[in-house]
Design a protein around this motif. Sequence first.
Motif, PDB file in Angstrom:
ATOM      1  N   PHE A 298      -6.703   7.367   4.537  1.00 58.41           N
ATOM      2  CA  PHE A 298      -7.083   7.320   5.940  1.00 58.41           C
ATOM      3  C   PHE A 298      -7.336   5.876   6.369  1.00 58.41           C
ATOM      4  N   SER A 299      -7.137   5.617   7.664  1.00 61.02           N
ATOM      5  CA  SER A 299      -7.508   4.346   8.276  1.00 61.02           C
ATOM      6  C   SER A 299      -6.804   3.179   7.575  1.00 61.02           C
ATOM      7  N   SER A 300      -7.571   2.213   7.038  1.00 62.00           N
ATOM      8  CA  SER A 300      -6.960   1.029   6.425  1.00 62.00           C
ATOM      9  C   SER A 300      -6.077   1.385   5.235  1.00 62.00           C
ATOM     10  N   ALA A 301      -6.418   2.447   4.520  1.00 65.07           N
ATOM     11  CA  ALA A 301      -5.580   2.883   3.401  1.00 65.07           C
ATOM     12  C   ALA A 301      -4.219   3.354   3.900  1.00 65.07           C
ATOM     13  N   LEU A 302      -4.200   3.944   5.083  1.00 67.91           N
ATOM     14  CA  LEU A 302      -2.923   4.354   5.676  1.00 67.91           C
ATOM     15  C   LEU A 302      -2.108   3.127   6.080  1.00 67.91           C
ATOM     16  N   LEU A 303      -2.785   2.099   6.578  1.00 66.61           N
ATOM     17  CA  LEU A 303      -2.095   0.847   6.906  1.00 66.61           C
ATOM     18  C   LEU A 303      -1.474   0.241   5.649  1.00 66.61           C
ATOM     19  N   ASN A 304      -2.205   0.283   4.527  1.00 71.24           N
ATOM     20  CA  ASN A 304      -1.656  -0.194   3.262  1.00 71.24           C
ATOM     21  C   ASN A 304      -0.463   0.643   2.824  1.00 71.24           C
ATOM     22  N   THR A 305      -0.540   1.956   3.040  1.00 69.95           N
ATOM     23  CA  THR A 305       0.566   2.851   2.703  1.00 69.95           C
ATOM     24  C   THR A 305       1.824   2.459   3.462  1.00 69.95           C
ATOM     25  N   TYR A 306       1.664   2.220   4.749  1.00 74.59           N
ATOM     26  CA  TYR A 306       2.831   1.853   5.553  1.00 74.59           C
ATOM     27  C   TYR A 306       3.362   0.461   5.220  1.00 74.59           C
ATOM     28  N   TYR A 307       2.471  -0.433   4.806  1.00 77.09           N
ATOM     29  CA  TYR A 307       2.956  -1.749   4.376  1.00 77.09           C
ATOM     30  C   TYR A 307       3.866  -1.592   3.168  1.00 77.09           C
ATOM     31  N   LEU A 308       3.434  -0.756   2.223  1.00 73.24           N
ATOM     32  CA  LEU A 308       4.253  -0.518   1.033  1.00 73.24           C
ATOM     33  C   LEU A 308       5.552   0.191   1.384  1.00 73.24           C
ATOM     34  N   LYS A 309       5.477   1.099   2.335  1.00 78.06           N
ATOM     35  CA  LYS A 309       6.686   1.823   2.758  1.00 78.06           C
ATOM     36  C   LYS A 309       7.701   0.871   3.392  1.00 78.06           C
ATOM     37  N   MET A 310       7.220  -0.041   4.219  1.00 85.91           N
ATOM     38  CA  MET A 310       8.116  -0.923   4.983  1.00 85.91           C
ATOM     39  C   MET A 310       8.581  -2.146   4.182  1.00 85.91           C
ATOM     40  N   ASN A 311       7.839  -2.517   3.129  1.00 80.52           N
ATOM     41  CA  ASN A 311       8.125  -3.784   2.453  1.00 80.52           C
ATOM     42  C   ASN A 311       8.486  -3.659   0.979  1.00 80.52           C
ATOM     43  N   THR A 312       8.436  -2.443   0.436  1.00 78.84           N
ATOM     44  CA  THR A 312       8.828  -2.252  -0.950  1.00 78.84           C
ATOM     45  C   THR A 312       9.782  -1.063  -1.055  1.00 78.84           C
ATOM     46  N   HIS A 313      10.244  -0.825  -2.273  1.00 80.18           N
ATOM     47  CA  HIS A 313      11.114   0.329  -2.534  1.00 80.18           C
ATOM     48  C   HIS A 313      10.338   1.465  -3.189  1.00 80.18           C
ATOM     49  N   ALA A 314       9.049   1.532  -2.957  1.00 83.67           N
ATOM     50  CA  ALA A 314       8.182   2.503  -3.622  1.00 83.67           C
ATOM     51  C   ALA A 314       8.592   3.941  -3.333  1.00 83.67           C
ATOM     52  N   PHE A 315       8.307   4.801  -4.320  1.00 83.55           N
ATOM     53  CA  PHE A 315       8.479   6.243  -4.180  1.00 83.55           C
ATOM     54  C   PHE A 315       7.087   6.833  -3.968  1.00 83.55           C
ATOM     55  N   PHE A 316       6.951   7.686  -2.950  1.00 84.77           N
ATOM     56  CA  PHE A 316       5.646   8.223  -2.574  1.00 84.77           C
ATOM     57  C   PHE A 316       5.535   9.701  -2.972  1.00 84.77           C
ATOM     58  N   LEU A 317       4.345  10.069  -3.444  1.00 82.06           N
ATOM     59  CA  LEU A 317       4.118  11.458  -3.811  1.00 82.06           C
ATOM     60  C   LEU A 317       2.639  11.802  -3.603  1.00 82.06           C
ATOM     61  N   GLY A 318       2.382  13.119  -3.536  1.00 82.59           N
ATOM     62  CA  GLY A 318       1.023  13.587  -3.291  1.00 82.59           C
ATOM     63  C   GLY A 318       0.975  14.561  -2.127  1.00 82.59           C
ATOM     64  N   GLU A 319      -0.076  14.459  -1.321  1.00 86.36           N
ATOM     65  CA  GLU A 319      -0.254  15.296  -0.137  1.00 86.36           C
ATOM     66  C   GLU A 319       0.034  14.486   1.129  1.00 86.36           C
ATOM     67  N   PRO A 320       0.327  15.157   2.248  1.00 85.66           N
ATOM     68  CA  PRO A 320       0.345  14.461   3.536  1.00 85.66           C
ATOM     69  C   PRO A 320      -1.013  13.795   3.780  1.00 85.66           C
ATOM     70  N   THR A 321      -0.984  12.609   4.359  1.00 80.57           N
ATOM     71  CA  THR A 321      -2.216  11.842   4.517  1.00 80.57           C
ATOM     72  C   THR A 321      -3.140  12.408   5.590  1.00 80.57           C
ATOM     73  N   GLY A 322      -4.441  12.139   5.433  1.00 78.05           N
ATOM     74  CA  GLY A 322      -5.414  12.509   6.451  1.00 78.05           C
ATOM     75  C   GLY A 322      -5.297  11.633   7.683  1.00 78.05           C
ATOM     76  N   GLY A 323      -4.804  10.419   7.486  1.00 81.34           N
ATOM     77  CA  GLY A 323      -4.599   9.519   8.614  1.00 81.34           C
ATOM     78  C   GLY A 323      -3.286   9.805   9.317  1.00 81.34           C
ATOM     79  N   MET A 324      -3.295   9.754  10.649  1.00 80.60           N
ATOM     80  CA  MET A 324      -2.077   9.937  11.445  1.00 80.60           C
ATOM     81  C   MET A 324      -1.409   8.571  11.620  1.00 80.60           C
ATOM     82  N   PRO A 325      -0.090   8.487  11.414  1.00 80.81           N
ATOM     83  CA  PRO A 325       0.586   7.189  11.487  1.00 80.81           C
ATOM     84  C   PRO A 325       0.316   6.417  12.777  1.00 80.81           C
TER      85      PRO A 325
END
Length: 389
Positions: A298-325
């Motif tokens: 949530f919140s800043s952690a979601l911002l970090n998630t999107y940074y990784l999504k936009m700037n790396t080739h990371a593969f994401f797994l888990g649950e949908p986030t509590g934070g809304m994009p």
Amino acid sequence: MRKIDWRADLNQLADELPKLHKNLFFNQEADQFYSRIRNLKNRVDYMNIYTIVMEIAKIVAAIGDAHTAVALPRHSRLPFECYWFQEGIYITLTTPEFEDLLFHKVVNVDGNPIEDVIKRLSKIVSHENQSFLKSQIPDHLICADMLFGLNISNKIENVRITIEDQYHEQWDVILPIIKYDEWKPDALYDRATAYEELPLYRKNKGNYFWSEFEREKKLLYINYNKCKDMPTLMVRDFSNQLINDIKSNADIQRLVIDLRNNGGGNSELFKDFMKWLSTFDRLNRRDKLFVIVGRDTFSSALLNTYYLKMNTHAFFLGEPTGGMPNHYGEVKYLSLSSSGLYIRYSTKYYALDDDKTLPSFIPDVEFPVKFKDYIQNIDPCLAWIIEED
């Protein structure tokens, strides 16, 4: 005891919150907000303080901004902790006195089916998606002040709950209410298996961030639970140590960044490490870099998630986030003058995704949190990563 002027506080809420919030009426008409306040002003003389606070929380939660909420006072609670699994809400921690409750499903609270309890609690939880609601409901469920204020329980001294075991046998238990400061972690009874058998994401809960190298699996696991410096270690120093370890250890063939329990803080603190990681070709690959997210991301952690999504080739797994994009954030506080009740409100809008209707960041592979995995100390996310090797 000084009498609270609730009408004055409601007038202050009506006057100041629309001016302070970045865009208070993005999700509801202004008339709805003011009408709810007028309605409550007409009824406060016939309500106790617990109910009034809950009614104010409903007004603020109806705004539809997860960062804008009443900072609800919490004085009394039930003597257990619980979690909302795929199979239902289960008690995960309790005291020795109520050992028999551990790992049982909560199915009823003071005669109210758990589905109805969730529905009532949902009205005071500011949320933008189901994931964040699932994150918040357990903490609200154990709060006696909220249960009484919402008329879920009819006593503030004790609460009767109905629990269900694995054979679907049910029975009632009357639980005494304790103060929050009486709930001491070192006095809890946890019938989980030995600490070393716990999955990594359930270890070191007192640390905001930490890492562990699984030598046999050639995997470096990074747990980033809070975007905040620890008293004894800054994120900057932790990040520099990670960079040095990764560069100097060729055996690190896979990297896992676990954000599933990170509710936010300062999104800039981890930025230097993530920026460096985006340039490190050995691990910046879809089959080498994995990010775990969940309902508490949530919140800043979601911002970090999107940074990784936009700037790396990371593969994401888990649950949908509590934070809304796409969301409002950057919180400040309004203090209601008579009661002292605090209202969090957003001062900035973040647009992280082109799809403005997307309720959560959706990982590449979803893993619902299951009670059967929890009880067996299984982390399906990490297990999947290891099996994919």
